[in-house]
Design an enzyme around this catalytic site. Structure first.
Site, PDB file in Angstrom:
ATOM      1  N   ARG A 157       0.873  -1.183   0.000  1.00  0.00           N
ATOM      2  CA  ARG A 157       0.000   0.000   0.000  1.00  0.00           C
ATOM      3  C   ARG A 157       0.897   1.216   0.000  1.00  0.00           C
ATOM      4  O   ARG A 157       1.714   1.395   0.909  1.00  0.00           O
ATOM      5  CB  ARG A 157      -0.918   0.003   1.227  1.00  0.00           C
ATOM      6  CG  ARG A 157      -1.547   1.363   1.476  1.00  0.00           C
ATOM      7  CD  ARG A 157      -2.619   1.361   2.526  1.00  0.00           C
ATOM      8  NE  ARG A 157      -3.812   0.672   2.065  1.00  0.00           N
ATOM      9  CZ  ARG A 157      -5.010   0.769   2.646  1.00  0.00           C
ATOM     10  NH1 ARG A 157      -5.169   1.536   3.719  1.00  0.00           N
ATOM     11  NH2 ARG A 157      -6.037   0.104   2.181  1.00  0.00           N
TER      12      ARG A 157
ATOM     13  N   HIS B 104      -7.624   0.768  -6.052  1.00  0.00           N
ATOM     14  CA  HIS B 104      -7.763  -0.050  -4.836  1.00  0.00           C
ATOM     15  C   HIS B 104      -8.451  -1.367  -5.237  1.00  0.00           C
ATOM     16  O   HIS B 104      -9.574  -1.651  -4.832  1.00  0.00           O
ATOM     17  CB  HIS B 104      -8.594   0.711  -3.805  1.00  0.00           C
ATOM     18  CG  HIS B 104      -8.515   0.159  -2.414  1.00  0.00           C
ATOM     19  ND1 HIS B 104      -7.692  -0.897  -2.067  1.00  0.00           N
ATOM     20  CD2 HIS B 104      -9.171   0.507  -1.270  1.00  0.00           C
ATOM     21  CE1 HIS B 104      -7.842  -1.161  -0.780  1.00  0.00           C
ATOM     22  NE2 HIS B 104      -8.721  -0.331  -0.282  1.00  0.00           N
TER      23      HIS B 104
ATOM     24  N   GLN C  64     -10.107  -3.934  -2.663  1.00  0.00           N
ATOM     25  CA  GLN C  64     -11.395  -3.521  -2.107  1.00  0.00           C
ATOM     26  C   GLN C  64     -12.539  -3.855  -3.068  1.00  0.00           C
ATOM     27  O   GLN C  64     -13.608  -4.304  -2.648  1.00  0.00           O
ATOM     28  CB  GLN C  64     -11.379  -2.009  -1.835  1.00  0.00           C
ATOM     29  CG  GLN C  64     -12.693  -1.469  -1.296  1.00  0.00           C
ATOM     30  CD  GLN C  64     -13.003  -1.996   0.105  1.00  0.00           C
ATOM     31  OE1 GLN C  64     -12.206  -1.849   0.999  1.00  0.00           O
ATOM     32  NE2 GLN C  64     -14.176  -2.598   0.281  1.00  0.00           N
TER      33      GLN C  64
ATOM     34  N   ASP D 179     -17.311   7.208  -1.023  1.00  0.00           N
ATOM     35  CA  ASP D 179     -16.024   7.140  -0.335  1.00  0.00           C
ATOM     36  C   ASP D 179     -15.760   8.533   0.241  1.00  0.00           C
ATOM     37  O   ASP D 179     -16.457   9.497  -0.105  1.00  0.00           O
ATOM     38  CB  ASP D 179     -14.934   6.750  -1.362  1.00  0.00           C
ATOM     39  CG  ASP D 179     -13.577   6.471  -0.733  1.00  0.00           C
ATOM     40  OD1 ASP D 179     -13.486   6.358   0.515  1.00  0.00           O
ATOM     41  OD2 ASP D 179     -12.585   6.377  -1.491  1.00  0.00           O
TER      42      ASP D 179
ATOM     43  N   CYS E 175     -16.213   1.687   1.360  1.00  0.00           N
ATOM     44  CA  CYS E 175     -15.023   0.877   1.667  1.00  0.00           C
ATOM     45  C   CYS E 175     -14.568   1.061   3.107  1.00  0.00           C
ATOM     46  O   CYS E 175     -13.867   0.210   3.640  1.00  0.00           O
ATOM     47  CB  CYS E 175     -13.904   1.216   0.692  1.00  0.00           C
ATOM     48  SG  CYS E 175     -13.345   2.931   0.761  1.00  0.00           S
TER      49      CYS E 175
ATOM     50  N   ARG F  58     -13.365  -8.517   2.522  1.00  0.00           N
ATOM     51  CA  ARG F  58     -11.958  -8.306   2.202  1.00  0.00           C
ATOM     52  C   ARG F  58     -11.165  -9.587   2.489  1.00  0.00           C
ATOM     53  O   ARG F  58     -10.301  -9.985   1.719  1.00  0.00           O
ATOM     54  CB  ARG F  58     -11.371  -7.152   3.038  1.00  0.00           C
ATOM     55  CG  ARG F  58     -11.939  -5.776   2.754  1.00  0.00           C
ATOM     56  CD  ARG F  58     -11.565  -5.285   1.378  1.00  0.00           C
ATOM     57  NE  ARG F  58     -10.134  -5.235   1.165  1.00  0.00           N
ATOM     58  CZ  ARG F  58      -9.338  -4.214   1.519  1.00  0.00           C
ATOM     59  NH1 ARG F  58      -9.876  -3.132   2.056  1.00  0.00           N
ATOM     60  NH2 ARG F  58      -8.048  -4.250   1.275  1.00  0.00           N
TER      61      ARG F  58
HETATM   62  N1  NVA Z   1     -10.053   6.713  -1.149  1.00  0.00           N
HETATM   63  C1  NVA Z   1      -9.642   6.325   0.170  1.00  0.00           C
HETATM   64  C2  NVA Z   1      -9.865   4.859   0.378  1.00  0.00           C
HETATM   65  C3  NVA Z   1      -9.488   4.371   1.753  1.00  0.00           C
HETATM   66  C4  NVA Z   1      -9.637   2.892   1.905  1.00  0.00           C
HETATM   67  C5  NVA Z   1      -8.185   6.679   0.389  1.00  0.00           C
HETATM   68  O1  NVA Z   1      -7.386   6.475  -0.527  1.00  0.00           O
HETATM   69  O2  NVA Z   1      -7.832   7.179   1.460  1.00  0.00           O
HETATM   70  N1   CP Z   2     -11.053  -0.012   2.989  1.00  0.00           N
HETATM   71  C1   CP Z   2      -9.760  -0.070   3.357  1.00  0.00           C
HETATM   72  O1   CP Z   2      -8.863  -0.323   2.546  1.00  0.00           O
HETATM   73  O2   CP Z   2      -9.565   0.129   4.669  1.00  0.00           O
HETATM   74  P1   CP Z   2      -8.163   0.322   5.421  1.00  0.00           P
HETATM   75  O3   CP Z   2      -7.619   1.661   4.996  1.00  0.00           O
HETATM   76  O4   CP Z   2      -8.522   0.274   6.887  1.00  0.00           O
HETATM   77  O5   CP Z   2      -7.242  -0.775   5.023  1.00  0.00           O
END
Ligand code: NVA
Ligand code: CP
Length: 346
Positions: free
Chosen positions: A148, A175, A178, A265, A305, A333
């Site tokens: 990540r 992502h 997800q 989101d 998510c 997940r």
């Molecule tokens: N769009 C959000 C998703 C978090 C799981 C982010 O990138 O922070």
């Molecule tokens: N939805 C998601 O990816 O959550 P986290 O940021 O907690 O991993």
């Protein structure tokens, strides 16, 4: 069905043979020199090219559906294999995480493997070690790498130089893990997305991109409502439009009308915290509330998510309401990623 059938053939990212060879596995099996050994025992079957999961578009429709079938099987407890027995998976995080970290750690364990959590701050990556060097070193220790981070290009570089499968656990661009869980949740509600319509309300961000790719891969209709200046990447939209209908509108009500899946989101993603106030102004009117949900199909489900900002992108009553599937979605997940790991490394 061997789920690796069809995996590893013809998926279009460039191979760098020198970097991508599988590690030798059978040297300790060598018998005494005089014993004739049939080909295939001394030499294991030819190594298949490794597969990565960097975006939803990396998998075909057939592969995505097979993955969801396997995930559903795992969820109902009808799976006792341990494809990661004796294997390790590196989990690299340059951003915060609750769901991704825990579901991958637990999932790897449940498949018999050993998860190795690595905070990007604490490894040499954080002090400037090149990604291509880390890729080759980690490939000597572990059997898969999940990362990540911020730039999609970094994940692409990691995949190019690693000889083991690389999984995108979220970048600024996409992502995909997800969306596997989201599709599994939709499968539980509707049996799948065939003939269904999905709506995306909010930022044309990483989540939105992966939903657009899912629409293209599976062939369902997707409507995106984003404020001006926050549209998804036109190239992602154009690619999906070759296979299905993706509509961009400015009105959440228009996007949601009759839709079966209503998805949103946060307005400011990780790394965009400084833009929070500007974005709050830009996204005014984009909250998914009960009035908006009433415009969707009567059996519509709401997905997010998580983490969610109640009162911003979603009303508390929707998040906690009868159409919300967010807790199943979060659970999924685990199942979806276990299926992914089994397919990539099994
Ligand atoms: N769009 C959000 C998703 C978090 C799981 C982010 O990138 O922070
Ligand atoms: N939805 C998601 O990816 O959550 P986290 O940021 O907690 O991993």
């Amino acid at each position: 069905m061997d789920l690796r059938d069809g995996i590893g053939h013809g998926i279009g990212r460039e191979q760098e043979q020198g970097e991508r060879q599988h590690r030798p596995e059978a040297t300790t099996l060598a018998p005494p020199a005089a014993t004739p050994v049939p080909f295939g025992i001394l030499h294991p079957r030819p190594a298949m090219p490794k597969r990565d999961f960097l975006n939803i578009r990396d998998f075909s429709r057939a592969e995505l559906l097979a993955l969801l079938d396997l995930a559903a099987r795992m969820k109902r407890g009808d799976y006792e294999e341990r494809p990661l027995e004796g294997k390790s998976v590196a989990l690299i995080f340059a951003k915060s995480s609750t769901r991704t970290r825990v579901s991958f750690e637990v999932g790897v364990r449940q498949l018999g493997g050993h998860p190795v959590f690595l905070s990007a701050r604490d490894i040499q990556l954080g002090r400037g070690e090149p990604i291509r060097d880390m890729a080759r070193v980690l490939s000597r220790y572990v059997d898969a790498i999940m990362i990540r981070t911020f730039a999609q290009a970094d994940v692409e570089e990691l995949a190019r130089y690693a000889s083991v499968p690389v999984i995108n656990g979220l970048t600024d661009f996409s992502h995909p893990c997800q969306i596997l869980a989201d599709l599994l949740t939709a499968r539980e509600a509707f049996g799948g997305m065939d003939g269904r319509v999905a709506a995306w309300v909010g930022d044309g961000n990483n989540m939105c991109h992966s939903w657009i790719e899912a629409a293209g891969a599976l062939g369902f209709e997707l409507r995106v409502a984003a404020p001006e200046g926050y549209d998804p990447d036109p190239a992602v939209v154009a690619a999906a439009r070759q296979a299905t209908t993706v509509t961009l509108v400015r009105s959440p009500a228009e996007a949601v009308a009759g839709a079966h899946v209503v998805n949103t989101d946060v307005w400011a993603s990780m790394g965009q915290e400084a833009e929070q106030q500007v974005r709050e102004r830009a996204f005014a009117g984009f909250i998914v509330d009960d009035a908006l949900m009433r415009r969707a199909a009567p059996d519509a489900i709401f997905l997010h998510c998580l983490p969610a900002h109640r009162g911003e992108e979603v009303a508390e009553s929707v998040l906690e309401g009868p159409q919300s599937r967010v807790w199943d979605q979060a659970e999924n997940r685990l199942h979806a990623q276990k299926a992914l790991l089994a397919m990539l490394t099994g």
